[in-house]
Enzyme design. Structure first.
Site, PDB file in Angstrom:
ATOM      1  N   HIS A  54       6.173   6.178   1.165  1.00 21.68           N
ATOM      2  CA  HIS A  54       7.279   5.503   1.833  1.00 21.68           C
ATOM      3  C   HIS A  54       8.574   5.808   1.091  1.00 21.68           C
ATOM      4  O   HIS A  54       8.570   6.092  -0.116  1.00 21.68           O
ATOM      5  CB  HIS A  54       7.057   3.991   1.863  1.00 21.68           C
ATOM      6  CG  HIS A  54       5.988   3.565   2.806  1.00 21.68           C
ATOM      7  ND1 HIS A  54       5.860   2.264   3.238  1.00 21.68           N
ATOM      8  CD2 HIS A  54       4.981   4.251   3.406  1.00 21.68           C
ATOM      9  CE1 HIS A  54       4.833   2.165   4.054  1.00 21.68           C
ATOM     10  NE2 HIS A  54       4.271   3.355   4.166  1.00 21.68           N
ATOM     11  N   GLU A  56      10.895   3.915  -0.042  1.00 18.22           N
ATOM     12  CA  GLU A  56      11.145   3.057  -1.195  1.00 18.22           C
ATOM     13  C   GLU A  56      10.352   3.516  -2.423  1.00 18.22           C
ATOM     14  O   GLU A  56      10.878   3.544  -3.534  1.00 18.22           O
ATOM     15  CB  GLU A  56      10.766   1.602  -0.893  1.00 18.22           C
ATOM     16  CG  GLU A  56      11.513   0.986   0.260  1.00 18.22           C
ATOM     17  CD  GLU A  56      10.758   1.084   1.577  1.00 18.22           C
ATOM     18  OE1 GLU A  56      10.256   2.181   1.928  1.00 18.22           O
ATOM     19  OE2 GLU A  56      10.678   0.056   2.278  1.00 18.22           O
ATOM     20  N   CYS A  84       7.892  -2.997   3.636  1.00 21.35           N
ATOM     21  CA  CYS A  84       6.555  -3.487   3.956  1.00 21.35           C
ATOM     22  C   CYS A  84       5.981  -4.197   2.726  1.00 21.35           C
ATOM     23  O   CYS A  84       6.552  -4.173   1.638  1.00 21.35           O
ATOM     24  CB  CYS A  84       5.650  -2.330   4.377  1.00 21.35           C
ATOM     25  SG  CYS A  84       5.170  -1.237   3.013  1.00 21.35           S
ATOM     26  N   CYS A  87       5.528  -1.932  -0.350  1.00 23.47           N
ATOM     27  CA  CYS A  87       6.787  -1.618  -1.026  1.00 23.47           C
ATOM     28  C   CYS A  87       7.371  -2.840  -1.730  1.00 23.47           C
ATOM     29  O   CYS A  87       7.963  -2.721  -2.806  1.00 23.47           O
ATOM     30  CB  CYS A  87       7.783  -1.035  -0.036  1.00 23.47           C
ATOM     31  SG  CYS A  87       7.266   0.605   0.556  1.00 23.47           S
TER      32      CYS A  87
END
Length: 144
Positions: A54, A56, A84, A87
């Protein structure tokens, strides 16, 4: 003149656009420390065949490498979509001071309140929300 939040958030949007061009869900992130971008990333889940890739997570790794430190205490994360749960855990463990995110996640798999998990982190949600949401709408409308 742009304020710094807008300037750095636009950099996160640029990262999201890179993800979209690669066929990835358009989420971008930058991490800033002392008014300098020290980490950036965009979703690379499909490219790397890695569900943890992801924006992040990639930005956190880059920032930690830049500082040679696993803790990002004095840093701000700018990300185009509300993080999410995975993260959020990484953000909490990295001790990021502030999160500025754009679009709110509409399909939360778990009912959680980001503020409760990140109780020591300042959270600014809905920043440049319309721009962030438009990236997602455009991406998914092309895929349907």
């Amino acid at each position: 003149m742009l304020n710094l939040n807008t300037f750095f958030f636009q950099k996160a949007i640029e990262e999201a656009k890179i993800a979209s061009k690669k066929g990835e869900v358009p989420v971008g992130a930058v991490i800033v420390c002392q008014d300098q971008i020290i980490g950036k990333g965009h979703n690379q889940v499909e490219l790397l065949h890695d569900i943890t890739a992801h924006a992040e997570i990639i930005a956190i790794t880059a920032a930690s490498n830049f500082l040679n430190n696993k803790f990002l205490d004095d840093c701000t994360l700018y990300v185009t979509l509300e993080p999410c749960l995975m993260c959020i855990g990484a953000i909490k463990h990295a001790r990021i001071k502030t999160i500025v995110f754009g679009a709110f996640e509409q399909k939360k798999m778990y009912e959680y309140k980001i503020e409760e998990i990140l109780n020591k982190t300042e959270i600014i949600g809905g920043f440049m929300q319309a721009e962030s949401e438009q990236l997602l709408k455009d991406f998914f409308s092309k895929r349907r």
